[in-house]
Design an enzyme around this catalytic site. Structure first.
Site, PDB file in Angstrom:
ATOM      1  N   GLU A 192     125.503 -74.346 -88.002  1.00 52.29           N
ATOM      2  CA  GLU A 192     125.791 -75.181 -86.830  1.00 52.29           C
ATOM      3  C   GLU A 192     124.523 -75.452 -86.014  1.00 52.29           C
ATOM      4  O   GLU A 192     124.408 -75.050 -84.846  1.00 52.29           O
ATOM      5  CB  GLU A 192     126.875 -74.514 -85.975  1.00 52.29           C
ATOM      6  CG  GLU A 192     128.182 -74.399 -86.746  1.00 52.29           C
ATOM      7  CD  GLU A 192     129.319 -73.773 -85.949  1.00 52.29           C
ATOM      8  OE1 GLU A 192     129.047 -72.998 -85.022  1.00 52.29           O
ATOM      9  OE2 GLU A 192     130.483 -74.049 -86.257  1.00 52.29           O
ATOM     10  N   GLU A 386     133.743 -73.766 -92.859  1.00 50.46           N
ATOM     11  CA  GLU A 386     134.498 -73.001 -91.854  1.00 50.46           C
ATOM     12  C   GLU A 386     135.676 -73.847 -91.410  1.00 50.46           C
ATOM     13  O   GLU A 386     135.508 -75.018 -91.061  1.00 50.46           O
ATOM     14  CB  GLU A 386     133.648 -72.694 -90.614  1.00 50.46           C
ATOM     15  CG  GLU A 386     132.631 -71.612 -90.798  1.00 50.46           C
ATOM     16  CD  GLU A 386     131.941 -71.238 -89.493  1.00 50.46           C
ATOM     17  OE1 GLU A 386     132.586 -71.275 -88.414  1.00 50.46           O
ATOM     18  OE2 GLU A 386     130.746 -70.909 -89.560  1.00 50.46           O
TER      19      GLU A 386
END
Ligand code: BG6
Length: 486
Positions: A192, A386
């Protein structure tokens, strides 16, 4: 279309975890402190108040470095994967997982980040983990940096703000490629990468009180630039050292809808989504979007870009695009609307969606929308690394019935299927977290994501016993039938 198998043979069904959220063993095997070892569990703080949960100061770090216990630092204990990895991987194997996404704790290999050679005990730990995965035919997907850089680099260099950290990271990643070459084909550089603005310390070791006054955003942009350069160099090294390896970027996909069709809402939403995509744009297209550069100019941000940087970024782009997807948000030009939480972000509530207990809005169709958007934009294979639902689970007579989790996954898998039917090249899916673990945002244990229950509470009490939830058997069947029973 039901019953027809749209998932490719070899589709990477699996689960994901991160070292700092599962391993524990924070001071064992020669490991140095990482930024994650400073994260505290704050019992009475609203779970939507991410600023409070993730706040940090130099003074607090100094205290934390003296504290040798894990009492208020849940990430120091994780779920003891450090000692129980064989048992956990066997459970993942029993579920039939084809892939497991893990991360390498940088400070287990380079305790302060500055050592010239790695701590071989740390290297051996990961070799043992990969050997275990091999026994169960589980393909590793490895993130090099998942919120766990050596704390010493944060304290000494203000983290990624300092260009020197590029060299430290490149040395670390090279060791990973050389040592884990026999086991690992799929790699991700930064988890991220866009999250640096939401939590600069967790993502990049930036300590606000070390930034020149009023310059925090400029420092963050500079640190991000260093990460982009480091990521490109690591991609080059990965390809050179491991022929056939695949490197991915990793984005928090924060899909945002206009709250109404008012053009002002639409404009604000567009800017928000473009900002979100801009990080992957850099890593896929190899250059900064013109809008990003314009925004720097308008904000008076100056980034030190060395002559060679842009060439490196252009030359060594990623092979695939990976992302996390949990929820969606809406955006509005009004400021009097109800706000709800998303993944370390707040946004305007969507009246059409239900939310988890943590306020994250459940939006399976948003996953299909995201897949279509990302594939259309990048034309690269996609991997969802995810996705999942944080929920409170209850053990009743030794069993954990979690129909809400099954429902969440089923609805999302159906949308993955629908996206593949429209031509999206989706190569894998790793749910977050395959096993209950410590929350990144709130350091809670009670925010459970796993198919496997871990007996531990927020304060660290419990036997750490692993128990299969109903969703364990459900996912096992999905994997066994390659999604055809959806
Ligand atoms: C992702 C992170 O953003 O979200 C994970 O990469 C994290 O590390 C996950 O655990 C879920 O967030 P949280 O705050 O519920 O743990």
């Amino acid at each position: 279309m039901s019953g027809k198998n749209v998932f490719s043979e070899g589709f990477l069904w699996g689960g994901a975890v991160a070292a700092n959220q599962v391993e524990g063993g924070w001071n064992q095997g020669g490991k140095g402190l990482s930024v994650a070892d400073m994260a505290t569990y704050k019992k009475n703080v609203d779970v939507k108040d991410y600023d409070a949960h993730m706040a940090i100061t130099s003074e607090f770090i100094a205290e934390g470095m003296k504290d040798e216990s894990d009492a208020i630092y849940p990430k120091r204990r994780g779920i003891d994967f450090y000692h129980r990895y064989a048992e956990d991987i066997a459970l993942f194997g029993e579920m039939g997982m084809k892939a497991l996404r893990i991360s390498i704790a940088w400070s287990r290999l380079f305790p302060t980040g500055e050592e010239e050679t790695p701590n071989m005990e740390g290297v051996q730990f990961y070799i043992n983990v990969f050997e275990e995965m091999k026994k169960h035919n589980i393909e590793p997907i490895v993130t090099l940096s998942h919120y766990e850089m050596p704390l010493a680099l944060a304290v000494k260099n203000n983290g990624w703000a300092d260009r020197k950290v590029i060299d430290h990271f490149v040395r670390f990643s090279k060791v990973c490629f050389e040592q884990f070459k026999p086991y690992v084909k799929y790699w991700l550089t930064f988890n991220e990468i866009d999250s640096i603005f939401r939590h600069p310390f967790t993502t990049a070791g930036i300590i606000p009180d070390k930034c020149p006054e009023g310059k925090e955003r400029e420092v963050i942009y500079q640190a991000l630039h260093h990460q982009f350069v480091a990521s490109a160099i690591a991609t080059r090294d990965c390809h050179e050292i491991i022929p056939g390896s695949q490197m991915g970027c990793m984005l928090t996909k924060l899909t945002t809808y206009p709250n109404t069709c008012h053009p002002k809402d639409v404009e604000k939403t567009l800017l928000k989504n473009l900002e979100n995509l801009s990080y992957a744009d850099v890593q896929v297209f190899g250059e900064y979007p013109s809008l990003t550069k314009k925004l720097w100019e308008l904000e008076g941000i100056h980034i030190d870009i060395q002559p060679q940087d842009l060439g490196i970024m252009q030359q060594h782009t990623v092979d695939f695009v990976s992302f996390s997807y949990y929820m969606s948000l809406t955006e509005s030009a009004r400021d009097d609307l109800e706000i709800t939480a998303g993944n370390t972000i707040l946004g305007v509530k969507n009246p059409y969606l239900l939310s988890t207990d943590w306020g994250w809005q459940i939006d399976p169709l948003g996953l299909k929308i995201s897949l279509l958007e990302l594939y259309d934009r990048y034309k690269k294979p996609l991997m969802i690394v995810e996705n999942g639902m944080g929920a409170k689970d209850e053990v009743v007579d030794g069993q954990i019935h979690d129909p809400y989790r099954i429902e969440y996954f089923k609805a999302h898998f159906e949308q993955m299927k629908a996206a593949i039917e429209l031509g999206v090249d989706l190569i894998g899916y790793t749910s977050w977290g395959a096993i209950d673990l410590i929350s990144a945002g709130t350091s809670q244990m009670s925010k459970r994501y796993g198919f496997i229950y871990v007996d531990q509470d927020d304060e660290g009490n419990g036997t750490l016993e692993r128990m299969k939830k109903d969703s364990f058997y459900w996912y096992q069947n999905i994997i066994k039938t390659n999604g055809s029973t959806l």
